[in-house]
Design a protein around this motif. Structure first.
Motif, short mmCIF file in Angstrom:
data_model
loop_
_atom_site.label_atom_id
_atom_site.label_comp_id
_atom_site.label_asym_id
_atom_site.label_seq_id
_atom_site.Cartn_x
_atom_site.Cartn_y
_atom_site.Cartn_z
N ASP A 263 -0.92 3.93 -6.64
CA ASP A 263 -1.73 4.08 -7.85
C ASP A 263 -3.21 4.24 -7.51
O ASP A 263 -3.95 4.95 -8.21
CB ASP A 263 -1.54 2.88 -8.78
CG ASP A 263 -0.23 2.98 -9.56
OD1 ASP A 263 0.53 3.93 -9.32
OD2 ASP A 263 0.01 2.10 -10.42
N LEU A 264 -3.64 3.59 -6.44
CA LEU A 264 -5.03 3.75 -6.00
C LEU A 264 -5.28 5.20 -5.59
O LEU A 264 -6.30 5.80 -5.98
CB LEU A 264 -5.32 2.80 -4.82
CG LEU A 264 -6.67 2.98 -4.12
CD1 LEU A 264 -7.82 2.70 -5.11
CD2 LEU A 264 -6.77 2.07 -2.90
N ARG A 267 -5.42 7.28 -8.70
CA ARG A 267 -6.56 6.98 -9.58
C ARG A 267 -7.86 7.58 -9.05
O ARG A 267 -8.68 8.09 -9.83
CB ARG A 267 -6.71 5.45 -9.74
CG ARG A 267 -7.90 5.00 -10.57
CD ARG A 267 -7.84 5.52 -11.98
NE ARG A 267 -8.99 5.06 -12.77
CZ ARG A 267 -9.39 5.64 -13.88
NH1 ARG A 267 -8.75 6.71 -14.36
NH2 ARG A 267 -10.42 5.15 -14.53
N LEU A 361 -8.36 -1.12 -11.13
CA LEU A 361 -7.29 -0.19 -11.44
C LEU A 361 -6.89 -0.35 -12.91
O LEU A 361 -7.10 -1.42 -13.50
CB LEU A 361 -6.06 -0.49 -10.57
CG LEU A 361 -6.10 -0.02 -9.11
CD1 LEU A 361 -4.89 -0.57 -8.36
CD2 LEU A 361 -6.15 1.50 -9.02
#
Length: 642
Positions: A263-264, A267, A361
């Motif tokens: 997800d990092l 993102r 996040l």
């Protein structure tokens, strides 16, 4: 084990009817009911009897920490053989993480955790996991994330007499649930092994668990006093629960880290160069901490990954630790329900900037309080309790049970209206008269500044007075109330902390300054609640300082006078003479660390007295008490510097 209520009192006819009505509704599976009980009618006693008769794990919700603490103490006395636990926010000071784009100001999370309250929170969860006869008194903060109940239970460590114990595996499992090895057992959440004996100091109990082995077989399990090491109990088995609310099995942690990294990477594609670098630095540091110690500051912001929740799904909260048929009692519901409605939006707006500008996040959004409609899903066996229930409670309740007769015969207080001109001078005269009679006084103002100034004014005129406000932590507030009841001071000044739920029978006078200033603190409901603080004393009286009779004042007076009439007629029929409530004061003193309830004048006096005592003790070679005085002086000086 069933709930066992211990009390010298018997329910009055009115109380019996109210309890029977509510319990019948619970047995018919009514999801929502209302107990409309006026101040002094024995609402808490009725709540206790409802708990006893329904006999299910119970959550009692309060809208502020003072009321929660008072209820906790009362239920501890009423149910001494059952588990009564306390679950409120564990922060003495809390500055949430935030970002202000207009000034490019990042405010790092800053918090002072009260270790005593943190321990009580974990104990509440552990009790729910291990016993059915559990009552948890909680503030509305219980609808905020509290970790996954399944993980908390699955990671607990069980020990049973006669069973084999794989020692290395057992000790590692303690480390996995955030316990540390310490030969001195100097703190909670520590353990040691000496020969064939393993000692554990649980995170949530002030005892030592001693496990004695014969080879690799558990020979005995004992509870020991943590100071004397004397045996308290022999046990057949014990379960040690985690030292933190947020604990994660190793396999879940590894999977979560992979998802966080994915997800990092996704993102940062949506962010600018500065924001993406900022986010990578922050998240990668957190990941390293998780890999090394299984924990990181702000780990709750990644809770969605650990729980296996989808984006937008609610967090696990304290309510998830209860069985589905648990009883919920919301005390002073007219205040608690609006609080629960407001929590989600405030949390979301703060986090939006953190996420948009690369400080967190998007998973941080899912570490949140419940939305109100999510909270409502737990309203399966709910009783609203209030003297002034709002439209929501009345409209949604399948049963409204009234409790407007006081078994003590006490009347609602007389109300006197006086002009605002010279209200402070008149207040001083009224205080002196009441204090000379041996009673106490509550004074409510509209603003914090006015409360501080009034406290200073009264103190300089030799009135023993204190000030209570939201900056004072929960445990210190309890001690301030206790000292008022004991007569260590005579007048307590505050704003809205002196309304709902405060049970101080020694108070015979309540003064409401600027009563005609219509608004949140001077509407009908607030005035009725404030008036109720004087209804536990047979000499109870309320003075409203006002230049005009507002609709709120008129309505509050009409309701109060109607209740007086009903009680007077009841007293005549039953030949009752009103008597002030007699209620024991907790003998257990707790030192108040803060000086925020004192004026500058009072602080100076206390410092002079402490210095004088210190010198006197030192001169008589009583160095132990001299050191105590010196340490208290240092604490006061540090609090002034802050």
């Amino acid at each position: 084990m069933d709930f066992k209520l211990v009390s010298n009192f018997e329910m009055s006819d009115a109380q019996s009817k109210a309890v029977e009505s509510i319990v019948n509704g619970l047995n018919k599976d009514y999801d929502k009911q209302t107990l409309l009980g006026i101040t002094g009618s024995g609402k808490t006693f009725c709540m206790a009897n409802i708990i006893k008769k329904y006999n299910k794990p119970t959550l009692v919700l309060a809208h502020n920490k003072i009321l929660a603490a008072q209820l906790y103490q009362e239920f501890k006395q009423l149910f001494p053989e059952n588990r009564v636990e306390y679950f409120i926010s564990y922060y003495d000071y809390y500055q949430p993480e935030s970002y202000i784009p207009t000034s490019d100001t990042y405010i790092e999370k800053e918090a002072t955790v009260n270790s005593e309250i943190e321990k009580m929170r974990i104990k509440a969860i552990a009790s729910l996991m291990s016993r059915k006869d559990t009552i948890v008194i909680a503030s509305i903060s219980c609808i905020y994330g509290s970790g996954n109940p399944k993980d908390f239970k699955d990671l607990s460590v069980a020990v049973k007499i006669g069973e084999k114990l794989e020692i290395k595996k057992f000790l590692k499992s303690l480390v996995d649930i955030q316990y540390t090895r310490d030969r001195g057992l100097s703190n909670n959440s520590t353990f040691r092994m000496i020969g064939d004996v393993i000692d554990i100091m649980p995170a949530y109990e002030d005892i030592i668990i001693r496990i004695e082995l014969f080879g690799d077989v558990v020979e005995s399990v004992k509870e020991l006093d943590r100071i004397t090491f004397k045996k308290i109990n022999d046990l057949d088995e014990i379960r040690i629960y985690p030292a933190k609310q947020f604990v994660v099995p190793e396999e879940k942690l590894n999977n979560a880290i992979l998802q966080i990294e994915n997800d990092l990477n996704e993102r940062v594609k949506d962010l600018g160069i500065l924001e993406s670098e900022r986010l990578k630095q922050k998240v990668r540091y957190d990941i390293e901490m998780m890999k090394e110690v299984g924990y990181c500051n702000g780990i709750e912001n990644y809770s969605r990954y650990f729980d296996g929740r989808k984006k937008g799904e609610p967090s696990f909260v304290l309510l998830d630790y209860f069985p589905s048929d648990f009883l919920m009692l919301i005390d002073e519901s007219h205040q608690t329900i609006p609080q629960s409605r407001a929590m989600y939006k405030g949390d979301y707006s703060r986090k939006k900037n953190l996420v948009d500008f690369g400080f967190r996040l998007p998973s941080a959004f899912d570490n949140r309080p419940l939305k109100f409609e999510e909270f409502e899903k737990y309203f399966n066996h709910l009783v609203f309790v209030s003297a002034t229930p709002a439209d929501y409670e009345i409209t949604n309740s399948k049963n409204v049970s009234e409790l407007i007769i006081r078994p003590t015969g006490l009347l609602d207080p007389e109300i006197e209206i006086k002009p605002i001109d010279n209200q402070v001078e008149d207040l001083l005269l009224q205080i002196k008269e009441v204090v000379n009679s041996g009673f106490r006084v509550l004074v409510t103002t509209l603003t914090k500044k006015m409360s501080q100034d009034l406290t200073e004014y009264l103190s300089l005129r030799n009135i023993k007075v204190r000030y209570m406000h939201s900056d004072i932590d929960a445990l210190d507030r309890i001690e301030i109330i206790r000292e008022l009841r004991l007569g260590k001071f005579d007048v307590l000044v505050g704003i809205n902390l002196l309304r709902e739920g405060l049970d101080i029978p020694e108070v015979s006078l309540v003064c409401i300054l600027d009563a005609d200033k219509e608004g949140f603190l001077r509407d009908q409901r607030s005035l009725i609640q404030t008036i109720g603080r004087a209804s536990r004393n047979s000499f109870g009286k309320v003075i409203m300082y006002a230049d005009r009779i507002t609709e709120s004042i008129k309505s509050a007076m009409d309701i109060t006078n109607k209740r007086r009439y009903v009680q007077i007629e009841y007293n005549k029929i039953h030949n009752i003479t009103p008597k002030t409530v007699v209620k024991n004061v907790d003998n257990k003193a707790r030192e108040i660390k803060t000086t925020k309830h004192l004026t500058k004048n009072q602080i100076e006096k206390e410092m002079i007295e402490l210095e004088s005592k210190m010198k006197k003790y030192a001169a008589s070679l009583d160095f132990e008490n001299a050191i105590k005085c010196r340490d208290r002086l240092d604490e006061i000086k540090k609090s002034i510097e802050k």
